[in-house]
Design a protein around this motif. Structure first.
Motif, PDB file in Angstrom:
ATOM      1  N   ALA A 233     -54.138 -47.665 -26.433  1.00  0.00           N
ATOM      2  CA  ALA A 233     -54.981 -46.948 -25.703  1.00  0.00           C
ATOM      3  C   ALA A 233     -55.583 -45.941 -26.578  1.00  0.00           C
ATOM      4  O   ALA A 233     -56.741 -45.428 -26.503  1.00  0.00           O
ATOM      5  N   LYS A 234     -54.747 -45.716 -27.671  1.00  0.00           N
ATOM      6  CA  LYS A 234     -55.233 -44.852 -28.846  1.00  0.00           C
ATOM      7  C   LYS A 234     -55.989 -45.552 -29.802  1.00  0.00           C
ATOM      8  O   LYS A 234     -56.495 -44.973 -30.806  1.00  0.00           O
ATOM      9  N   SER A 235     -56.125 -46.690 -29.952  1.00  0.00           N
ATOM     10  CA  SER A 235     -56.613 -47.639 -30.985  1.00  0.00           C
ATOM     11  C   SER A 235     -58.045 -48.068 -30.738  1.00  0.00           C
ATOM     12  O   SER A 235     -58.686 -47.901 -29.620  1.00  0.00           O
ATOM     13  N   ALA A 236     -58.737 -48.655 -31.734  1.00  0.00           N
ATOM     14  CA  ALA A 236     -60.001 -48.742 -31.690  1.00  0.00           C
ATOM     15  C   ALA A 236     -60.358 -50.346 -31.274  1.00  0.00           C
ATOM     16  O   ALA A 236     -60.660 -51.054 -31.889  1.00  0.00           O
ATOM     17  N   VAL A 237     -59.920 -50.793 -29.973  1.00  0.00           N
ATOM     18  CA  VAL A 237     -59.994 -51.791 -29.662  1.00  0.00           C
ATOM     19  C   VAL A 237     -61.462 -52.489 -29.331  1.00  0.00           C
ATOM     20  O   VAL A 237     -62.273 -51.710 -29.207  1.00  0.00           O
ATOM     21  N   GLY A 238     -61.441 -53.781 -29.596  1.00  0.00           N
ATOM     22  CA  GLY A 238     -62.763 -54.233 -29.635  1.00  0.00           C
ATOM     23  C   GLY A 238     -63.148 -55.085 -28.388  1.00  0.00           C
ATOM     24  O   GLY A 238     -64.341 -55.504 -28.215  1.00  0.00           O
ATOM     25  N   ASN A 239     -62.046 -55.126 -27.325  1.00  0.00           N
ATOM     26  CA  ASN A 239     -62.415 -55.903 -26.058  1.00  0.00           C
ATOM     27  C   ASN A 239     -62.225 -54.674 -24.823  1.00  0.00           C
ATOM     28  O   ASN A 239     -61.329 -54.215 -24.606  1.00  0.00           O
ATOM     29  N   ASP A 240     -63.546 -54.537 -24.310  1.00  0.00           N
ATOM     30  CA  ASP A 240     -63.485 -53.563 -23.275  1.00  0.00           C
ATOM     31  C   ASP A 240     -62.517 -54.063 -21.973  1.00  0.00           C
ATOM     32  O   ASP A 240     -62.081 -53.103 -21.387  1.00  0.00           O
ATOM     33  N   GLU A 241     -62.184 -55.409 -22.037  1.00  0.00           N
ATOM     34  CA  GLU A 241     -61.378 -55.780 -20.855  1.00  0.00           C
ATOM     35  C   GLU A 241     -60.089 -55.353 -21.039  1.00  0.00           C
ATOM     36  O   GLU A 241     -59.356 -55.050 -20.031  1.00  0.00           O
ATOM     37  N   ILE A 242     -59.425 -55.141 -22.348  1.00  0.00           N
ATOM     38  CA  ILE A 242     -58.347 -54.569 -22.453  1.00  0.00           C
ATOM     39  C   ILE A 242     -58.184 -53.326 -21.808  1.00  0.00           C
ATOM     40  O   ILE A 242     -57.042 -52.682 -21.160  1.00  0.00           O
ATOM     41  N   MET A 243     -59.040 -52.391 -21.893  1.00  0.00           N
ATOM     42  CA  MET A 243     -59.038 -51.106 -21.454  1.00  0.00           C
ATOM     43  C   MET A 243     -59.158 -50.875 -19.983  1.00  0.00           C
ATOM     44  O   MET A 243     -58.520 -50.236 -19.237  1.00  0.00           O
ATOM     45  N   ARG A 244     -60.051 -51.955 -19.487  1.00  0.00           N
ATOM     46  CA  ARG A 244     -60.081 -52.116 -17.925  1.00  0.00           C
ATOM     47  C   ARG A 244     -58.718 -52.494 -17.175  1.00  0.00           C
ATOM     48  O   ARG A 244     -58.398 -51.988 -16.280  1.00  0.00           O
ATOM     49  N   VAL A 245     -58.093 -53.370 -18.051  1.00  0.00           N
ATOM     50  CA  VAL A 245     -56.704 -53.911 -17.382  1.00  0.00           C
ATOM     51  C   VAL A 245     -55.919 -52.730 -17.558  1.00  0.00           C
ATOM     52  O   VAL A 245     -54.912 -52.540 -16.432  1.00  0.00           O
ATOM     53  N   ILE A 246     -55.628 -51.963 -18.574  1.00  0.00           N
ATOM     54  CA  ILE A 246     -54.921 -50.680 -18.578  1.00  0.00           C
ATOM     55  C   ILE A 246     -55.199 -49.739 -17.453  1.00  0.00           C
ATOM     56  O   ILE A 246     -54.297 -49.220 -16.840  1.00  0.00           O
ATOM     57  N   CYS A 247     -56.529 -49.592 -17.477  1.00  0.00           N
ATOM     58  CA  CYS A 247     -56.955 -48.298 -16.380  1.00  0.00           C
ATOM     59  C   CYS A 247     -56.635 -48.857 -14.741  1.00  0.00           C
ATOM     60  O   CYS A 247     -56.215 -48.221 -14.115  1.00  0.00           O
ATOM     61  N   SER A 248     -56.232 -50.260 -14.784  1.00  0.00           N
ATOM     62  CA  SER A 248     -56.159 -50.659 -13.418  1.00  0.00           C
ATOM     63  C   SER A 248     -54.635 -50.887 -13.000  1.00  0.00           C
ATOM     64  O   SER A 248     -54.425 -51.161 -11.856  1.00  0.00           O
ATOM     65  N   ASN A 249     -53.742 -50.591 -14.143  1.00  0.00           N
ATOM     66  CA  ASN A 249     -52.257 -50.687 -13.853  1.00  0.00           C
ATOM     67  C   ASN A 249     -51.776 -49.313 -13.371  1.00  0.00           C
ATOM     68  O   ASN A 249     -51.777 -48.460 -14.017  1.00  0.00           O
ATOM     69  N   LYS A 250     -51.310 -49.418 -11.954  1.00  0.00           N
ATOM     70  CA  LYS A 250     -50.900 -47.952 -11.470  1.00  0.00           C
ATOM     71  C   LYS A 250     -49.688 -47.594 -12.404  1.00  0.00           C
ATOM     72  O   LYS A 250     -49.366 -46.313 -12.212  1.00  0.00           O
ATOM     73  N   GLU A 251     -48.791 -48.428 -12.669  1.00  0.00           N
ATOM     74  CA  GLU A 251     -47.622 -47.798 -13.549  1.00  0.00           C
ATOM     75  C   GLU A 251     -48.018 -47.301 -14.956  1.00  0.00           C
ATOM     76  O   GLU A 251     -47.386 -46.257 -15.062  1.00  0.00           O
ATOM     77  N   TRP A 252     -48.705 -47.981 -15.518  1.00  0.00           N
ATOM     78  CA  TRP A 252     -49.143 -47.488 -16.966  1.00  0.00           C
ATOM     79  C   TRP A 252     -49.702 -45.992 -16.660  1.00  0.00           C
ATOM     80  O   TRP A 252     -49.419 -45.104 -17.504  1.00  0.00           O
ATOM     81  N   ILE A 253     -50.521 -45.879 -15.747  1.00  0.00           N
ATOM     82  CA  ILE A 253     -51.559 -44.694 -15.684  1.00  0.00           C
ATOM     83  C   ILE A 253     -50.608 -43.521 -15.227  1.00  0.00           C
ATOM     84  O   ILE A 253     -51.175 -42.226 -15.007  1.00  0.00           O
ATOM     85  N   LYS A 254     -49.510 -43.669 -14.576  1.00  0.00           N
ATOM     86  CA  LYS A 254     -48.496 -42.533 -14.476  1.00  0.00           C
ATOM     87  C   LYS A 254     -48.167 -41.828 -15.542  1.00  0.00           C
ATOM     88  O   LYS A 254     -47.702 -40.608 -15.618  1.00  0.00           O
ATOM     89  N   ASN A 255     -48.311 -42.319 -16.618  1.00  0.00           N
ATOM     90  CA  ASN A 255     -47.941 -41.848 -18.134  1.00  0.00           C
ATOM     91  C   ASN A 255     -48.922 -40.957 -18.471  1.00  0.00           C
ATOM     92  O   ASN A 255     -50.166 -41.353 -18.646  1.00  0.00           O
ATOM     93  N   ALA A 256     -48.783 -39.824 -18.306  1.00  0.00           N
ATOM     94  CA  ALA A 256     -49.722 -38.715 -19.044  1.00  0.00           C
ATOM     95  C   ALA A 256     -50.201 -39.041 -20.488  1.00  0.00           C
ATOM     96  O   ALA A 256     -51.375 -38.597 -20.461  1.00  0.00           O
ATOM     97  N   GLN A 257     -49.403 -39.311 -21.148  1.00  0.00           N
ATOM     98  CA  GLN A 257     -50.018 -39.780 -22.369  1.00  0.00           C
ATOM     99  C   GLN A 257     -51.035 -40.692 -22.509  1.00  0.00           C
ATOM    100  O   GLN A 257     -51.920 -40.807 -23.325  1.00  0.00           O
ATOM    101  N   ILE A 258     -50.773 -41.676 -21.970  1.00  0.00           N
ATOM    102  CA  ILE A 258     -51.584 -42.800 -21.726  1.00  0.00           C
ATOM    103  C   ILE A 258     -52.916 -42.489 -21.175  1.00  0.00           C
ATOM    104  O   ILE A 258     -53.956 -42.807 -21.655  1.00  0.00           O
ATOM    105  N   ARG A 259     -52.831 -41.534 -20.061  1.00  0.00           N
ATOM    106  CA  ARG A 259     -54.071 -41.222 -19.445  1.00  0.00           C
ATOM    107  C   ARG A 259     -54.997 -40.163 -20.599  1.00  0.00           C
ATOM    108  O   ARG A 259     -56.208 -40.492 -20.354  1.00  0.00           O
ATOM    109  N   LYS A 260     -54.221 -39.403 -21.071  1.00  0.00           N
ATOM    110  CA  LYS A 260     -55.023 -38.693 -22.193  1.00  0.00           C
ATOM    111  C   LYS A 260     -55.652 -39.316 -23.399  1.00  0.00           C
ATOM    112  O   LYS A 260     -56.679 -39.401 -23.742  1.00  0.00           O
ATOM    113  N   ALA A 261     -54.861 -40.680 -23.572  1.00  0.00           N
ATOM    114  CA  ALA A 261     -55.444 -41.438 -24.821  1.00  0.00           C
ATOM    115  C   ALA A 261     -56.713 -42.446 -24.178  1.00  0.00           C
ATOM    116  O   ALA A 261     -57.692 -42.555 -25.059  1.00  0.00           O
ATOM    117  N   LEU A 262     -56.592 -42.686 -22.959  1.00  0.00           N
ATOM    118  CA  LEU A 262     -57.526 -43.265 -22.450  1.00  0.00           C
ATOM    119  C   LEU A 262     -58.957 -42.427 -22.274  1.00  0.00           C
ATOM    120  O   LEU A 262     -60.018 -42.898 -22.559  1.00  0.00           O
TER     121      LEU A 262
END
Length: 313
Positions: A233-262
């Motif tokens: 989430a902090k990196s310069a990923v070249g695939n938008d789908e990766i970010m969409r998958v992360i945003c859709s994962n309810k467990e991952w977005i409970k993490n405040a650091q991940i939300r900030k990075a997004l």
């Protein structure tokens, strides 16, 4: 690529297959405490590695990991052993020098498993991928059939869980380089499979692959850890789908650091980023409100939230 893999099971193993079977009965089977021929036991335990009950799943993984070499040699003597089960055994036992030659010569060895075996000092030849092309699992999940009396098929959802839990450990740089070199010779289908099932080094390699099908498969690997997700989430990923998958994962977005990075990542879909802005603490909102490194809509949203908080006091 289908996530479902279908197996034929013996009548002796049938009483332990299915979520409708008593939990204690499934747990005993997952612990290997049932009297079955070696091939049936391994297939049953592999199936239970994907059970929805966490304890059943953990017990099955432990059992599969602790199988002794003698029993495994009996199982590997079957040339019709399903490639998915063979892959799992290579993951768990590929470092055993007594088993490596037998793994390497098995006719159902997939090219991905051969590559993983080579990392552990296996003897798979360069011709192995072509040799097994005709016996690897078809897209529809069909499998080689056993000759003895069988019950209806049992399906495993390969995307629902992993056979080998992955601890959140640092990447082994030497192993990473070795796997990176192997990845260069892999076809797209084998890369996708390794992205979906591989360990931390494989995930790190495949998430950066230029083919979006491969990198998208890596983020969906069931063994992906929150620390890996945060790094992505902090990196310069070249695939938008990766970010969409992360945003859709309810467990991952409970993490405040991940939300900030997004929120900070320009590749995050704007609707998701704006939604996460509202969850940030005031100190971070104040930083966002002044930042020139984020989308102007995000900075404006941060300012609006801050003003609203001040007005409500």
């Amino acid at each position: 690529m289908s996530g479902k893999v279908t197996f034929r099971i013996s009548a002796a193993a049938a009483p332990y297959i299915g979520a409708d079977k008593p939990r204690q009965q499934r747990l005993e089977a997952a612990r290997g405490k049932v009297a079955l021929p070696p091939a049936d036991l391994v297939l049953l335990v592999y199936y239970l590695c994907h059970d929805q009950d966490p304890e059943v799943k953990r017990s099955a993984v432990t059992t599969l990991r602790s199988l002794d070499a003698g029993l495994l040699m009996q199982v590997l003597a079957d040339p019709a052993l399903h490639p998915r089960i063979l892959d799992a055994l290579v993951q768990l036992h590929g470092k055993n020098p007594d088993l490596r030659p037998t793994f390497a010569k098995h006719p159902s060895l997939s090219s991905a498993a051969a590559a993983a075996l080579a990392v552990n000092g296996g003897t798979a030849s360069a011709s192995t991928p072509a040799a097994v092309a005709s016996v690897t699992t078809p897209e529809d999940g069909s499998s080689p059939r056993r000759a003895h009396s069988e019950t209806p098929e049992a399906a495993v959802d390969e995307e629902a869980g992993a056979v080998q839990p992955d601890e959140d450990e640092p990447i082994d740089e030497e192993e990473y380089q070795s796997k990176y070199q192997m990845a260069q010779a892999m076809g797209v289908s084998d890369k996708i499979k390794m992205a979906m099932t591989g360990d931390k080094e494989w995930r790190s390699i495949m998430i950066k692959d230029n083919n979006k099908l491969v990198s998208s498969a890596a983020i969906k690997n069931p063994r992906m850890t929150e620390s890996e997700v945060l790094s992505i989430a902090k990196s310069a990923v070249g695939n938008d789908e990766i970010m969409r998958v992360i945003c859709s994962n309810k467990e991952w977005i409970k993490n405040a650091q991940i939300r900030k990075a997004l929120v900070m990542n320009s590749k995050t879909p704007l609707p998701h980023a704006l939604r996460f802005v509202a969850t940030l603490p005031e100190k971070e909102l104040a930083q966002l409100a002044k930042s020139k490194n984020v989308n102007s809509a995000i900075a404006s949203q941060a300012r609006r939230i801050l003003m609203s908080k001040k007005d409500s006091r």
